[in-house]
Design an enzyme around this catalytic site. Sequence first.
Site, PDB file in Angstrom:
ATOM      1  N   PRO A   1      43.521  48.349 -42.316  1.00 23.59           N
ATOM      2  CA  PRO A   1      44.629  48.136 -41.384  1.00 23.59           C
ATOM      3  C   PRO A   1      45.978  47.879 -42.057  1.00 23.59           C
ATOM      4  CG  PRO A   1      43.157  46.248 -41.395  1.00 23.59           C
ATOM      5  CD  PRO A   1      42.500  47.325 -42.202  1.00 23.59           C
ATOM      6  N   LEU A   2      45.998  47.317 -43.249  1.00 27.14           N
ATOM      7  CA  LEU A   2      47.274  47.025 -43.893  1.00 27.14           C
ATOM      8  C   LEU A   2      47.905  48.250 -44.532  1.00 27.14           C
ATOM      9  CD1 LEU A   2      46.414  43.609 -45.569  1.00 27.14           C
ATOM     10  CD2 LEU A   2      47.679  44.026 -43.460  1.00 27.14           C
TER      11      LEU A   2
ATOM     12  N   HIS B   1      31.863  54.606 -38.606  1.00 25.75           N
ATOM     13  CA  HIS B   1      32.274  56.010 -38.659  1.00 25.75           C
ATOM     14  C   HIS B   1      31.307  56.925 -37.910  1.00 25.75           C
ATOM     15  CE1 HIS B   1      35.500  54.929 -41.285  1.00 25.75           C
ATOM     16  NE2 HIS B   1      34.663  54.433 -42.170  1.00 25.75           N
TER      17      HIS B   1
END
Length: 147
Positions: free
Chosen positions: A82-83, A20
């Site tokens: 991601p899911l 990040h």
Amino acid sequence: LYGGREQLSCLFLLADGLSHGTSLTRHVGLQYLLYLAQVGVAMCPQSSLRDQRLAASLTHQAPMFPELLRQGLCVTLCTNTPLGLHFTTGPLLEEYAIACKLWQLSPTDLWEVSRNSVRLSGYSAAQKAAWLRGGVDGEPEDAAGER
């Protein structure tokens, strides 16, 4: 990464990379140290748009990625959850497509970001070297350029 100066300083001394990097906008000195040491910074701006915890920090992160890339820091794109946060079956490709469109990244910029991604990956040094030299399926080229 939401830390203050002390946390970021410890990160620089102990970590191989950071994710990040939203606090980097307030710490120019640390940006310079990360540049000198080529410590990797993986950023996920598209994921941050949908992640409520990071949405507030996106105002700092969004213009920061291309700025850090042009300053020569070892930045790359990654994906966060991601899911749950992406609309396609290729979340990392989605991050690259959004970044390319949003910041008008050139092919050279995309190549550098991809190269940084390989450098920051957890694969063996030999595997990384083979990929960065252009070996097919990880098979390195010999001196004559043949596989």
